[in-house]
Scaffold this motif. Sequence first.
Motif: not given
Length: 227
Positions: A4-5, A117-119, A122-124
Amino acid sequence: MEKRIAIAIDGPAAAGKSTVAKRVAQVLNFTYVDTGAMYRAFTYAVIQKGLDPKDEEQAVSLIPGLSIDLAENGHVYLNSQDVTDVIRTPLVSGNVSYIAAMKPVRLALVEMQRAIAEKKSVVMDGRDIGTYVLPNAEVKIFQIASVETRAIRRYEENLEKGLKTTLKEVEEDLRKRDYIDSHREFSPLKPAPDSVLLDTSYMSVLEVVEAILKIIKEKTGIEILCH
């Protein structure tokens, strides 16, 4: 499992973060998380209940049982009510910084944001993603623009949405929000030490997206096929 990024895009109000973050997320096929919309939804909940957005005790009383959901289509739901449009009104815009400065509110919403974000990759975007919400994000961008440029952008957005505001009112609101956001005691608006500063005052949306994708490729090695 695929790694995950997290891509963090921070900056002041109306710097164009949301527009750019959405497009970057689409190109990368990542989940876009609009944290600003979450604070706006909370602000609307406070106003809808007839409470004072500047009164922390009143605002915090709404946290238990409050549900804020971000749909893949960009719609925002507050306790299952679609509030996508109403959270962009001047009344909400003029009060959201007070709500966002409240530590209990931030802690509650940050918990939701980190869970997403843990799953997923994402772009947050927001005010403190790189400094507090996702301090270990692989890429951190701090997007800025002059207050005059930002005021024009927000004013034109308001016109498109049929919201009646003057350019002067928008600029005054942005200056107020900048001060509140950067001077709040808990998790203020500021660039992370390892963030890349990007001034978009004279850049088109496409130019900003291309610049950010280039930074992402350099930082992560992700192969970006097309955009």
